[in-house]
Enzyme design. Structure first.
Site, PDB file in Angstrom:
ATOM      1  N   PRO A 285      19.140  39.244  14.736  1.00 11.95           N
ATOM      2  CA  PRO A 285      19.349  37.858  15.151  1.00 11.95           C
ATOM      3  C   PRO A 285      20.799  37.374  15.126  1.00 11.95           C
ATOM      4  O   PRO A 285      21.088  36.306  15.636  1.00 11.95           O
ATOM      5  CB  PRO A 285      18.507  37.068  14.150  1.00 11.95           C
ATOM      6  CG  PRO A 285      18.480  37.923  12.932  1.00 11.95           C
ATOM      7  CD  PRO A 285      18.482  39.350  13.432  1.00 11.95           C
TER       8      PRO A 285
ATOM      9  N   ASP B 161      24.882  42.114  25.405  1.00 13.25           N
ATOM     10  CA  ASP B 161      24.202  40.880  25.789  1.00 13.25           C
ATOM     11  C   ASP B 161      24.814  39.698  25.039  1.00 13.25           C
ATOM     12  O   ASP B 161      25.325  39.868  23.938  1.00 13.25           O
ATOM     13  CB  ASP B 161      22.726  41.003  25.414  1.00 13.25           C
ATOM     14  CG  ASP B 161      21.898  39.862  25.945  1.00 13.25           C
ATOM     15  OD1 ASP B 161      21.741  39.796  27.173  1.00 13.25           O
ATOM     16  OD2 ASP B 161      21.422  39.044  25.141  1.00 13.25           O
TER      17      ASP B 161
ATOM     18  N   LYS C 235      23.858  36.819  30.636  1.00 17.33           N
ATOM     19  CA  LYS C 235      24.462  35.504  30.876  1.00 17.33           C
ATOM     20  C   LYS C 235      25.895  35.500  30.363  1.00 17.33           C
ATOM     21  O   LYS C 235      26.161  35.934  29.258  1.00 17.33           O
ATOM     22  CB  LYS C 235      23.663  34.422  30.157  1.00 17.33           C
ATOM     23  CG  LYS C 235      22.465  33.981  30.931  1.00 17.33           C
ATOM     24  CD  LYS C 235      21.766  32.843  30.212  1.00 17.33           C
ATOM     25  CE  LYS C 235      20.325  32.762  30.641  1.00 17.33           C
ATOM     26  NZ  LYS C 235      19.458  32.250  29.583  1.00 17.33           N
TER      27      LYS C 235
ATOM     28  N   GLY D 164      20.360  41.168  21.419  1.00 22.28           N
ATOM     29  CA  GLY D 164      19.940  40.430  20.234  1.00 22.28           C
ATOM     30  C   GLY D 164      18.487  40.735  19.911  1.00 22.28           C
ATOM     31  O   GLY D 164      17.699  41.063  20.797  1.00 22.28           O
ATOM     32  N   GLY D 165      18.154  40.656  18.635  1.00 22.45           N
ATOM     33  CA  GLY D 165      16.762  40.844  18.218  1.00 22.45           C
ATOM     34  C   GLY D 165      16.284  42.247  18.523  1.00 22.45           C
ATOM     35  O   GLY D 165      16.947  43.234  18.205  1.00 22.45           O
ATOM     36  N   ASP D 166      15.134  42.344  19.149  1.00 27.22           N
ATOM     37  CA  ASP D 166      14.547  43.621  19.558  1.00 27.22           C
ATOM     38  C   ASP D 166      14.507  43.663  21.087  1.00 27.22           C
ATOM     39  O   ASP D 166      14.109  42.683  21.724  1.00 27.22           O
ATOM     40  CB  ASP D 166      13.122  43.740  18.994  1.00 27.22           C
ATOM     41  CG  ASP D 166      12.497  45.078  19.338  1.00 27.22           C
ATOM     42  OD1 ASP D 166      12.524  45.966  18.482  1.00 27.22           O
ATOM     43  OD2 ASP D 166      12.000  45.227  20.473  1.00 27.22           O
TER      44      ASP D 166
ATOM     45  N   THR E  94      13.572  41.393  15.131  1.00 27.43           N
ATOM     46  CA  THR E  94      13.392  40.343  16.141  1.00 27.43           C
ATOM     47  C   THR E  94      13.510  38.944  15.528  1.00 27.43           C
ATOM     48  O   THR E  94      13.023  38.690  14.421  1.00 27.43           O
ATOM     49  CB  THR E  94      12.044  40.496  16.871  1.00 27.43           C
ATOM     50  OG1 THR E  94      11.875  39.377  17.744  1.00 27.43           O
ATOM     51  CG2 THR E  94      10.862  40.561  15.925  1.00 27.43           C
TER      52      THR E  94
ATOM     53  N   MET F  56      12.578  30.703  23.266  1.00 21.03           N
ATOM     54  CA  MET F  56      13.051  30.084  24.516  1.00 21.03           C
ATOM     55  C   MET F  56      12.305  28.770  24.779  1.00 21.03           C
ATOM     56  O   MET F  56      11.997  28.456  25.939  1.00 21.03           O
ATOM     57  CB  MET F  56      12.858  31.051  25.703  1.00 21.03           C
ATOM     58  CG  MET F  56      13.689  32.301  25.584  1.00 21.03           C
ATOM     59  SD  MET F  56      13.470  33.442  26.953  1.00 21.03           S
ATOM     60  CE  MET F  56      12.026  34.334  26.407  1.00 21.03           C
TER      61      MET F  56
HETATM   62  N1  SAH Z   1      14.994  39.991  22.026  1.00 16.21           N
HETATM   63  C1  SAH Z   1      15.190  38.770  21.267  1.00 16.21           C
HETATM   64  C2  SAH Z   1      14.658  37.563  21.993  1.00 16.21           C
HETATM   65  C3  SAH Z   1      15.354  37.281  23.319  1.00 16.21           C
HETATM   66  S1  SAH Z   1      14.773  35.832  24.118  1.00 16.21           S
HETATM   67  C4  SAH Z   1      14.546  38.933  19.891  1.00 16.21           C
HETATM   68  O1  SAH Z   1      13.765  39.855  19.651  1.00 16.21           O
HETATM   69  O2  SAH Z   1      14.878  38.135  19.019  1.00 16.21           O
HETATM   70  C5  SAH Z   1      15.965  34.663  23.566  1.00 16.21           C
HETATM   71  C6  SAH Z   1      15.346  33.739  22.555  1.00 16.21           C
HETATM   72  O3  SAH Z   1      15.264  34.370  21.288  1.00 16.21           O
HETATM   73  C7  SAH Z   1      16.139  32.480  22.294  1.00 16.21           C
HETATM   74  O4  SAH Z   1      15.905  31.503  23.281  1.00 16.21           O
HETATM   75  C8  SAH Z   1      15.570  32.058  20.967  1.00 16.21           C
HETATM   76  O5  SAH Z   1      14.298  31.494  21.114  1.00 16.21           O
HETATM   77  C9  SAH Z   1      15.406  33.400  20.284  1.00 16.21           C
HETATM   78  N2  SAH Z   1      16.576  33.767  19.448  1.00 16.21           N
HETATM   79  C10 SAH Z   1      17.321  34.862  19.585  1.00 16.21           C
HETATM   80  N3  SAH Z   1      18.271  34.914  18.627  1.00 16.21           N
HETATM   81  C11 SAH Z   1      18.088  33.822  17.864  1.00 16.21           C
HETATM   82  C12 SAH Z   1      18.725  33.317  16.712  1.00 16.21           C
HETATM   83  N4  SAH Z   1      19.753  33.946  16.150  1.00 16.21           N
HETATM   84  N5  SAH Z   1      18.258  32.163  16.165  1.00 16.21           N
HETATM   85  C13 SAH Z   1      17.218  31.512  16.717  1.00 16.21           C
HETATM   86  N6  SAH Z   1      16.583  31.945  17.818  1.00 16.21           N
HETATM   87  C14 SAH Z   1      16.995  33.094  18.379  1.00 16.21           C
END
Ligand code: SAH
Length: 269
Positions: free
Chosen positions: A41, A64, A86, A117-119, A147, A201
């Site tokens: 995150p 990303d 983006k 970011g995330g997964d 994630t 989102m």
């Molecule tokens: N692949 C990512 C999600 C991508 S979609 C995952 O697994 O986390 C993008 C959305 O992820 C954002 O609109 C928000 O809802 C969430 N997000 C991603 N990083 C975040 C963060 N650091 N804090 C809060 N929400 C986050």
């Protein structure tokens, strides 16, 4: 969507093509391959060991905007960093072009990392990227990430499940509002799952989402937390209920995760 995936028959035999998804995440990256790395995150401490090792070895990283930028300091000085997705000023590189870039860099014999970011497989278009590489005969390694759908609530002190309180959680995208023809979600069903609801989102359409859930019978007093920029130094959270969160979170800007359910009312200590 399954029928669109490549090599369907091989998958039916449980032999994923070109993928070492289940083992070997720490093996050295091979030239001419693509590694999908989930960056977590935002906090560099939440990048996996395998993800960090992949960054260290990469010849090129396609980054990303939500990937944890501090972790890029671990790349070699001669590693090419390409920002895609983006971009500032509203520009963006279309997904089709990102897919092409992954394939082109790998075909040039480079160790390619796609850093998100995330997964990568949670609203991260990792499936499409994997598919594009597989179609071009490029080997792909998957390094799962932490994630935000779980980490953002956790960092805010919210367990998405809690024994005796809730036996599951449901993760959905709120990028289109309820009732929109593009929405595939059954909000009536979501209102009655009795699981924690985690919306990604969902900042723009938060008012419509909470209204829809109440229309379908969810208690207006249900606790809600909006966790903003989880894992970043300026992380914050807004807590309220289904009835008042839209007003309380008016100033929130993405990225944010919304958690709906009894667990969102827990306060520790
Ligand atoms: N692949 C990512 C999600 C991508 S979609 C995952 O697994 O986390 C993008 C959305 O992820 C954002 O609109 C928000 O809802 C969430 N997000 C991603 N990083 C975040 C963060 N650091 N804090 C809060 N929400 C986050």
């Amino acid at each position: 969507m399954i029928e669109n995936l490549p090599h369907k028959e091989e998958q039916m035999n449980h032999q994923l093509p070109h993928s070492t998804a289940t083992t070997g995440t720490l093996a050295p990256l091979e030239p001419g391959t693509v590694t999908l790395v989930g960056g977590g995150p935002g906090d560099p401490g939440l990048l996996t060991v395998a993800g960090l090792r992949a960054l260290e070895q990469a010849d090129v990283v396609l980054v990303d905007h939500l990937a944890p930028q501090d972790s890029l300091a671990s790349c070699r000085p001669d590693c090419e960093q390409v920002w895609v997705g983006k971009l500032p000023r509203g520009e963006f590189v279309p997904q089709e072009r990102i897919n092409e870039l992954l394939v082109e860099h790998a075909q040039a014999g480079r160790r390619v990392v796609r850093f998100k970011g995330g997964d990568n497989f949670v609203f991260g278009r990792g499936g499409e990227e994997w598919q594009a590489c597989a179609e071009a005969g490029i080997a792909v390694r998957i390094i799962p990430g932490v994630t935000s759908s779980v980490a953002a609530p956790a960092l805010a002190g919210i367990p998405v499940t809690h024994r005796s309180m809730v036996q599951g959680f449901t993760v959905v995208s709120g990028h289109v509002p309820p009732g929109d023809p593009r929405s595939q979600l059954d909000w009536a069903a979501l209102a009655s799952t009795r699981t924690t609801l985690v919306v990604l989102m969902g900042v723009k359409y938060l008012p419509q989402i909470v209204a829809e859930l109440q229309t379908h019978g969810m208690d207006p007093a249900t606790p809600v937390a909006v966790v903003v920029k989880a894992g970043h130094p300026d992380m914050r959270q807004v807590r309220g209920s289904l009835a008042d969160i839209a007003e309380l979170a008016q100033q929130v800007t993405p990225p944010a995760v919304t958690v709906i359910g009894e667990v969102a009312g827990l306060v520790w200590g």
